[in-house]
Design an enzyme around this catalytic site. Structure first.
Site, short mmCIF file in Angstrom:
data_model
loop_
_atom_site.label_atom_id
_atom_site.label_comp_id
_atom_site.label_asym_id
_atom_site.label_seq_id
_atom_site.Cartn_x
_atom_site.Cartn_y
_atom_site.Cartn_z
N GLY A 85 31.93 36.24 50.94
CA GLY A 85 30.54 35.95 50.62
C GLY A 85 29.58 37.12 50.65
N TRP A 87 29.11 39.61 48.55
CA TRP A 87 28.44 39.85 47.27
C TRP A 87 27.38 38.79 47.01
CZ3 TRP A 87 31.31 42.19 42.55
CH2 TRP A 87 31.90 43.41 42.91
N ASP A 113 35.22 29.82 44.47
CA ASP A 113 36.42 30.37 45.09
C ASP A 113 37.44 29.26 45.25
OD1 ASP A 113 36.92 33.20 46.70
OD2 ASP A 113 38.19 31.57 47.43
N ASP A 129 38.79 26.60 40.74
CA ASP A 129 39.64 27.59 40.08
C ASP A 129 38.96 27.96 38.77
OD1 ASP A 129 41.55 29.09 38.80
OD2 ASP A 129 43.17 27.63 39.00
N ASP A 153 34.85 40.44 42.68
CA ASP A 153 35.49 41.40 43.59
C ASP A 153 36.90 40.90 43.91
OD1 ASP A 153 35.58 43.70 45.18
OD2 ASP A 153 35.00 42.59 46.98
N LYS A 193 36.23 44.32 39.80
CA LYS A 193 37.09 45.31 40.44
C LYS A 193 38.40 45.46 39.69
CE LYS A 193 38.83 44.28 44.54
NZ LYS A 193 38.77 44.10 46.01
#
EC number: 2.1.1.166
Length: 240
Positions: A85, A87, A113, A129, A153, A193
């Site tokens: 959490g 970000w 998530d 998902d 991320d 990322k």
């Protein structure tokens, strides 16, 4: 009491330069001891703890936003794979999701998530998902429209094989990019990322077809011995 998250001095400097040495406990692997020792001596870990962030990764998005300015007041943000959490915490502050700056537009932050998360003030969190067939449509419904920023991320579970991990995270990033194509507003931003390793070419090609600019950045908060970097794609074009 933890301090409120802030954007000043994201370098991690200014902490007392005290090194912690961890003894290897019986039954603990040497690699685990080294990881623990690195965590205890990491200035970003110390800052995250003192400033109330859920992890050192918060400083990566802070540093990226300091450079590209995509988390502006009033922006609608989707954080994919948002656990734990950090970000989301940064986004809440920067887009004014709590409406604390009354003279600025109030934004919104939506995190998704696979795992359930502890609540974050100012963010709406869902267990979802993002690769499910109707996930993009569901997110647009929850947002009440399209997003200005989609950020990720995420990293696939480590296999211990560098090239395999690289390919997995590139595939995950491509999936996140296609999701972003479906939910981003014209002119929006995608941040994700990746791990360097040679297979980024197709991802770059894909993003350049849909964004005005694509940059690859290794923020100061990324560990120097890591192959981690971030792609920041700005100026989304809804029509390729």
């Amino acid at each position: 009491m933890a301090k409120k998250p802030g954007s000043q001095n994201t370098s991690g400097r200014g902490q007392r330069d005290l090194k912690v040495k961890v003894k290897t406990a019986r039954g603990r692997k040497l690699s685990s001891t080294r990881w623990l020792q690195r965590q205890l001596n990491d200035p970003y870990v110390k800052r995250a703890r003192s400033e109330g962030y859920r992890g050192r990764a918060a400083y990566k998005i802070l540093e990226l936003d300091d450079r590209f300015r995509f988390l502006v007041p009033g922006a609608r943000v989707v954080d994919l794979g948002c656990a734990p959490g950090g970000w989301c915490q940064v986004a809440v502050k920067r887009v004014n999701a709590l409406g604390e700056r009354t003279s600025k537009a109030q934004g919104s932050v939506l995190g998704v998530d696979l795992q359930e998360m502890e609540p974050i003030a100012g963010a709406t969190l869902y267990q979802l998902d993002f690769m499910a067939d109707d996930a993009d449509e569901q997110v647009r419904v929850w947002l009440g429209g399209k997003a200005d920023v989609v950020m990720s991320d995420m990293a696939a579970s480590s296999s211990g094989h560098k090239q395999t991990d690289h390919l997995r995270i590139i595939a995950l990033c491509e999936a996140a990019a296609y999701f972003a194509f479906d939910v981003l507003e014209e002119g929006g931003t995608f941040v994700a990322k990746v791990l360097a390793g040679g297979a980024e070419g197709e991802l770059q090609k894909l993003l350049k077809q849909r964004f005005a600019k694509v940059a690859n950045i290794k923020p100061p908060a990324s560990r120097q011995d890591s192959s981690e970097k971030f792609v920041v794609a700005t100026g989304f074009r809804a029509k390729a």
